[in-house]
Design an enzyme around this catalytic site. Structure first.
Site, PDB file in Angstrom:
ATOM      1  N   LYS A  87      -3.528   6.617  -8.831  1.00 42.85           N
ATOM      2  CA  LYS A  87      -3.432   7.664  -7.922  1.00 42.85           C
ATOM      3  C   LYS A  87      -3.797   9.224  -8.513  1.00 42.85           C
ATOM      4  CE  LYS A  87      -0.388   5.156  -4.918  1.00 42.85           C
ATOM      5  NZ  LYS A  87       0.992   4.941  -4.289  1.00 42.85           N
TER       6      LYS A  87
ATOM      7  N   TYR B  34      -4.445   2.732   3.985  1.00 44.12           N
ATOM      8  CA  TYR B  34      -3.050   2.668   4.400  1.00 44.12           C
ATOM      9  C   TYR B  34      -2.971   2.384   5.770  1.00 44.12           C
ATOM     10  CZ  TYR B  34      -2.032   4.566  -0.568  1.00 44.12           C
ATOM     11  OH  TYR B  34      -1.960   4.402  -1.915  1.00 44.12           O
TER      12      TYR B  34
ATOM     13  N   PHE C 143       5.943   8.770   7.108  1.00 45.44           N
ATOM     14  CA  PHE C 143       5.482   9.333   5.659  1.00 45.44           C
ATOM     15  C   PHE C 143       4.032   9.092   5.503  1.00 45.44           C
ATOM     16  CE2 PHE C 143       6.793   4.974   4.686  1.00 45.44           C
ATOM     17  CZ  PHE C 143       5.681   4.425   4.150  1.00 45.44           C
TER      18      PHE C 143
ATOM     19  N   ARG D  74       1.458  -6.649  -9.767  1.00 40.84           N
ATOM     20  CA  ARG D  74       2.684  -5.906  -8.958  1.00 40.84           C
ATOM     21  C   ARG D  74       3.751  -5.780  -9.985  1.00 40.84           C
ATOM     22  NH1 ARG D  74       1.869  -3.456  -4.452  1.00 40.84           N
ATOM     23  NH2 ARG D  74       4.034  -3.865  -3.726  1.00 40.84           N
TER      24      ARG D  74
ATOM     25  N   THR E 214       8.550   0.673  -6.274  1.00 39.33           N
ATOM     26  CA  THR E 214       7.669   1.864  -5.650  1.00 39.33           C
ATOM     27  C   THR E 214       8.542   3.188  -5.882  1.00 39.33           C
ATOM     28  OG1 THR E 214       7.013   0.510  -3.767  1.00 39.33           O
ATOM     29  CG2 THR E 214       7.090   2.897  -3.501  1.00 39.33           C
TER      30      THR E 214
ATOM     31  N   ARG F 218       5.442   2.623 -13.386  1.00 43.06           N
ATOM     32  CA  ARG F 218       6.150   3.522 -12.592  1.00 43.06           C
ATOM     33  C   ARG F 218       7.456   3.829 -13.405  1.00 43.06           C
ATOM     34  NH1 ARG F 218       4.852   0.513  -7.008  1.00 43.06           N
ATOM     35  NH2 ARG F 218       3.054   1.698  -6.374  1.00 43.06           N
TER      36      ARG F 218
ATOM     37  N   ASN G  22       3.737   8.037  -7.434  1.00 39.30           N
ATOM     38  CA  ASN G  22       4.227   7.064  -8.336  1.00 39.30           C
ATOM     39  C   ASN G  22       3.060   6.312  -9.012  1.00 39.30           C
ATOM     40  OD1 ASN G  22       2.943   5.412  -6.218  1.00 39.30           O
ATOM     41  ND2 ASN G  22       4.788   4.668  -5.476  1.00 39.30           N
TER      42      ASN G  22
ATOM     43  N   HIS H 135      -1.387   2.033  -7.334  1.00 44.53           N
ATOM     44  CA  HIS H 135      -1.358   1.287  -6.136  1.00 44.53           C
ATOM     45  C   HIS H 135      -1.845  -0.213  -6.584  1.00 44.53           C
ATOM     46  CE1 HIS H 135      -1.958  -0.449  -2.085  1.00 44.53           C
ATOM     47  NE2 HIS H 135      -3.225  -0.903  -2.578  1.00 44.53           N
TER      48      HIS H 135
ATOM     49  N   GLU I 207      -9.006  -4.637   0.399  1.00 38.76           N
ATOM     50  CA  GLU I 207      -8.862  -3.312  -0.252  1.00 38.76           C
ATOM     51  C   GLU I 207     -10.274  -3.477  -1.111  1.00 38.76           C
ATOM     52  OE1 GLU I 207      -5.241  -3.190  -1.923  1.00 38.76           O
ATOM     53  OE2 GLU I 207      -4.218  -2.552  -0.008  1.00 38.76           O
TER      54      GLU I 207
END
Length: 138
Positions: free
Chosen positions: A9, A49, A57, A85, A91, A102, A112, A115, A126
């Site tokens: 990100k 998203y 949010f 993951r 998260t 993270r 964070n 993704h 995706e």
């Protein structure tokens, strides 16, 4: 061989963490089959998203992910969806296990670092949003 989508990100790119994250993914044994840096459009962010569209949010999420360059990554490997993951951590970085991206690098739940696709179906969707088939190694 399973494939998944990861995205460093804007906060991760801005802080110069791209190389460190890629090294850790490769050392884990995952193969990078697609890689590019881009600034995501509003439209692409909203598509990416879409499952969060009704959440309070959503606007902040779209605004953040379009605020600067990201690095889109297509990964391949055995169990790569679940493995990524696990490497990402929770998260909320305050709840992330030590040694995860993270826990090590993220500052807030809203920024964070990374993704990763939640499951194989999301990964396929995706990957299709961010990469054309001609952009992925076979």
């Amino acid at each position: 061989m399973e494939r998944t989508f990861a995205m460093i990100k804007p906060d991760g790119v801005r802080r110069g963490l791209t190389g460190e994250i890629l090294v850790r993914l490769i050392k884990k044994g995952y193969r990078v089959v697609g890689l590019k840096q881009l600034v995501i459009s509003q439209e692409l962010a909203q598509q990416h998203y879409a499952e969060h569209k009704e959440r309070p949010f959503f606007g902040e999420l779209v605004s953040f992910v379009t605020s600067g360059p990201v690095v889109a990554i297509a990964l391949e490997g055995e169990g790569v969806v679940a493995g990524l993951r696990q490497m990402m951590g929770a998260t909320n970085p305050a709840n992330a296990a030590p040694g995860t991206f993270r826990a090590d690098y993220a500052t807030t739940i809203g920024e964070n670092i990374i993704h990763g696709s939640a499951n194989e179906q999301d990964a396929e969707r995706e990957l299709g949003l961010f990469f054309g088939s001609e952009e992925l190694l076979q």
